[in-house]
Design a protein around this motif. Structure first.
Motif, PDB file in Angstrom:
ATOM      1  N   ASP A  28      -6.317  -5.593 -12.107  1.00  0.00           N
ATOM      2  CA  ASP A  28      -5.308  -6.464 -13.032  1.00  0.00           C
ATOM      3  C   ASP A  28      -4.714  -7.492 -12.223  1.00  0.00           C
ATOM      4  N   ARG A  86      -1.216  -9.936 -12.858  1.00  0.00           N
ATOM      5  CA  ARG A  86       0.150 -10.261 -13.525  1.00  0.00           C
ATOM      6  C   ARG A  86       0.875 -11.309 -12.846  1.00  0.00           C
ATOM      7  N   PHE A  88       0.668  -9.606  -3.389  1.00  0.00           N
ATOM      8  CA  PHE A  88       1.776 -10.638  -4.026  1.00  0.00           C
ATOM      9  C   PHE A  88       1.577 -11.853  -3.283  1.00  0.00           C
ATOM     10  N   TYR A 125      -3.477  -6.554  -8.635  1.00  0.00           N
ATOM     11  CA  TYR A 125      -3.558  -5.027  -8.359  1.00  0.00           C
ATOM     12  C   TYR A 125      -5.073  -4.697  -8.189  1.00  0.00           C
ATOM     13  N   THR A 162       0.979  -1.110  -0.080  1.00  0.00           N
ATOM     14  CA  THR A 162      -0.037  -0.012  -0.008  1.00  0.00           C
ATOM     15  C   THR A 162       0.935   1.229   0.113  1.00  0.00           C
ATOM     16  N   VAL A 205      -1.357  -3.640  -3.993  1.00  0.00           N
ATOM     17  CA  VAL A 205      -0.977  -4.853  -4.676  1.00  0.00           C
ATOM     18  C   VAL A 205      -0.799  -6.035  -3.733  1.00  0.00           C
ATOM     19  N   ARG A 252       0.551 -11.230  -8.948  1.00  0.00           N
ATOM     20  CA  ARG A 252       0.431 -10.043  -8.368  1.00  0.00           C
ATOM     21  C   ARG A 252      -0.960  -9.392  -8.771  1.00  0.00           C
TER      22      ARG A 252
END
Length: 135
Positions: free
Chosen positions: A127, A129, A68, A85, A23, A66, A83
């Motif tokens: 999102d 990734r 992780f 988002y 954050t 995000v 990851r």
């Protein structure tokens, strides 16, 4: 809405899994912390519990984060994981979201851990990734 597949759901929701939540406050000062409570729905919503901590302070100022999450350790360049988002949809300090989070945490980590939770946070996944994106 982002496209979620079975692997993403399984990795994020894996019992005992720990991930990190990144954050930043409104000035952009970052914070990263371990969390085990996030649960991802098929609709692309993450719900998690937060205590009185820097992550909650930051999310109250800046809705973006995000998450992780890795499927195994040690983490290498070939470790499966993602990851995610996020954008905060709601921070609830009273009501059904925090009650549900506290109940789930109590069942897994005990009542002392659940009593540390002061907010149930709902995020939209904006999102996704892979852990490593080459190029």
């Amino acid at each position: 809405m982002v496209e979620l597949n079975k692997e993403i759901l399984e990795i994020v929701n894996k019992p005992g899994r720990i991930g990190t939540l990144g954050t930043a406050d409104k000035q952009g000062q970052p914070n990263v912390a371990y969390f085990g409570s996030p649960q991802l729905s098929e609709e692309g919503k993450i719900v998690m519990g937060l205590g009185n901590n820097k992550s909650l302070e930051n999310l109250e100022e800046n809705p973006f984060a995000v998450f992780f999450v890795a499927d195994e350790s040690p983490v290498t360049f070939t470790t499966p994981g993602y990851r995610l988002y996020l954008k905060t949809r709601e921070i609830q300090k009273e009501g059904p979201i925090i009650d549900g989070v506290k109940k789930a945490i109590s069942e897994v980590a005990g009542p002392d851990a659940a009593n540390m939770i002061v907010a149930g946070v709902v995020f939209d996944v904006t999102d996704i990734r892979p852990l490593v994106a080459m190029g």
